[in-house]
Design a protein around this motif. Structure first.
Motif, PDB file in Angstrom:
ATOM      1  N   GLY A 383       0.727  -1.377   0.274  1.00 16.59           N
ATOM      2  CA  GLY A 383      -0.295   0.209  -0.025  1.00 16.59           C
ATOM      3  C   GLY A 383       0.883   1.075   0.183  1.00 16.59           C
ATOM      4  O   GLY A 383       0.175   2.461  -0.375  1.00 16.59           O
ATOM      5  N   GLU A 386       2.206   1.642  -3.747  1.00 15.21           N
ATOM      6  CA  GLU A 386       1.497   2.347  -4.171  1.00 15.21           C
ATOM      7  C   GLU A 386       1.439   4.133  -3.918  1.00 15.21           C
ATOM      8  O   GLU A 386       1.268   4.713  -5.284  1.00 15.21           O
ATOM      9  N   GLU A 387       1.171   4.428  -2.981  1.00  9.41           N
ATOM     10  CA  GLU A 387       0.935   5.729  -2.589  1.00  9.41           C
ATOM     11  C   GLU A 387       1.673   6.669  -2.408  1.00  9.41           C
ATOM     12  O   GLU A 387       1.836   7.830  -3.539  1.00  9.41           O
ATOM     13  N   LYS A 392       0.749   9.859  -5.321  1.00  6.72           N
ATOM     14  CA  LYS A 392      -0.491   9.539  -4.400  1.00  6.72           C
ATOM     15  C   LYS A 392      -0.546  10.210  -2.907  1.00  6.72           C
ATOM     16  O   LYS A 392      -1.747  11.192  -1.929  1.00  6.72           O
ATOM     17  N   ARG A 393       0.456  10.055  -2.779  1.00  9.43           N
ATOM     18  CA  ARG A 393       0.915  11.077  -1.321  1.00  9.43           C
ATOM     19  C   ARG A 393       1.768  11.438  -1.284  1.00  9.43           C
ATOM     20  O   ARG A 393       3.298  10.891  -1.452  1.00  9.43           O
TER      21      ARG A 393
END
Length: 396
Positions: A383, A386-387, A392-393
């Motif tokens: 996770g 991916e972020e 995304k982060r």
């Protein structure tokens, strides 16, 4: 922080990788494909003299990134970051691509980009070659478009965060392996009578499994082309399910009609099971659910106190011996008749059987708890990757 500008992975890599001069007696690392795990770890790094290196192997250096190019190694995530390589230079499988970070990037960040599921899935579609020999080309890797352009400062922060959880995963894997070795030692002592528990001094006896069982039977498979036999409410155990050791649920389902019109047999929870065929042959498990079994699974019922659990632990301990002793060449296949006649040494005292089984079962539970924790950490890492890697982060 850099904006959401997209760049290709190749923009972070050196264009030309030259080979440095090496003396005959210089020590170099040797990394074959089998020494690279599917979670990006080097499991066995041999150090040899350069004169002992076979011709034609792939050259790399400390801080480079390896990516397996051939199927199924590429799809399975085989690759590694060599920032901890014990030598300056090394050689490995010809099926590795070597990526070298340039001045705008750091190697561990590049490595984590190649470990993303989306990276593997995307490039899998562009592999070339015949079935079983498909490879991903280096140009395809270089042209892979990253979701966001990270500054070098942010790359370092991302790599640090992911490396920290990698360290947790590695330490937990080492602990699990240590616990498994301890259990193997305990099995060697307790299941052979080499070490006796306090308070027990009764003799041990040799019995055939059929002498300990009230019933031994296998199951069957409903006709696969009859849809009404599948998807019902009856749980259906196949040999692959036995890898879980303690079966609490399965994916397989058959209907009452499927059970009625096949050789599938129902087993009650707490029944001892053993796999009969192929890669799973000899694997033992205890079902914690009422379910049907197929023809590759043998059920062993017993009403002797402490005996089911003792046989379960003994079969785990003796699996390789059972296959070697009772099968001859080819794929390891067992049968009901073979299993019935397997001889087992066990305490005549039922209480001792229970005590031994409980000790080993408690070890299994501890290992299982650690393995669940490991799975949780791996899920957290996926996770985070991916972020962080897709923007995304942002952490800088």
């Amino acid at each position: 922080m850099v904006g959401n500008e997209k760049i290709k992975l190749g923009c972070l890599l050196e264009k030309n990788i030259s080979k440095k001069s090496i003396s005959e007696n210089e020590l170099v690392s040797f990394i074959p494909m089998e020494s690279v795990s599917e979670n990006g770890m080097i499991t066995d790094n041999k150090i040899i003299q350069y004169k002992d290196v076979k011709k034609g192997l792939t050259y790399f250096e400390k801080d480079d990134v390896l990516v397996a190019k051939i199927t199924p190694c590429f799809e399975n995530g085989k690759g590694a970051c060599l920032d901890n390589l014990p030598t300056i230079k090394g050689f490995g499988s010809t099926e590795f691509h070597v990526l070298r970070a340039n001045r705008d990037s750091i190697s561990r960040y590049v490595f984590y980009q190649t470990q993303l599921n989306s990276f593997r899935k995307r490039l899998e579609r562009e592999m070339v070659g015949s079935a079983g020999q498909k490879r991903v080309q280096l140009s395809v890797i270089e042209n892979y478009e990253l979701k966001v352009k990270h500054s070098k400062e942010e790359q370092k922060a991302i790599a640090k965060a992911l490396s920290d959880i990698d360290d947790l995963i590695l330490s937990l894997e080492k602990l699990i392996n240590k616990k498994k070795l301890i259990k193997e030692g305990a099995m060697e002592e307790l299941l052979t009578g080499k070490k006796r528990l306090d308070g027990f001094n009764e003799e041990w006896i040799c019995c055939k499994i059929c002498d300990l069982a009230t019933n031994i039977y296998s199951g069957g498979t409903p006709l696969t082309n009859v849809s009404k036999y599948y998807g019902g409410n009856i749980k259906w155990i196949t040999s692959s399910d036995l890898n879980r050791k303690m079966i609490t649920n399965v994916e397989g389902r058959i209907t009452e009609e499927g059970l009625k019109h096949s050789s599938a047999k129902m087993v009650k929870k707490n029944t001892l099971l053993i796999a009969l065929y192929g890669a799973t042959a000899g694997i033992a498990a205890i079902t914690k659910i009422d379910a049907a079994i197929n023809q590759a699974v043998l059920a062993i019922d017993t009403d002797m106190r402490g005996t089911r659990e003792f046989m379960f632990q003994w079969m785990q301990f003796k699996k390789d011996w059972i296959i070697k002793t009772y099968t001859q060449g080819g794929q390891p296949n067992l049968s009901g008749d073979i299993v019935k006649n397997i001889e087992i040494m066990l305490p005549i005292d039922f209480n001792e059987r229970e005590e031994i089984s409980t000790i080993l079962s408690d070890m299994d539970k501890e290992i299982e708890k650690l393995e669940k924790k490991l799975d949780k950490y791996k899920s957290i890492k996926n996770g985070m990757m991916e972020e962080l890697l897709t923007g995304k982060r942002r952490i800088v």
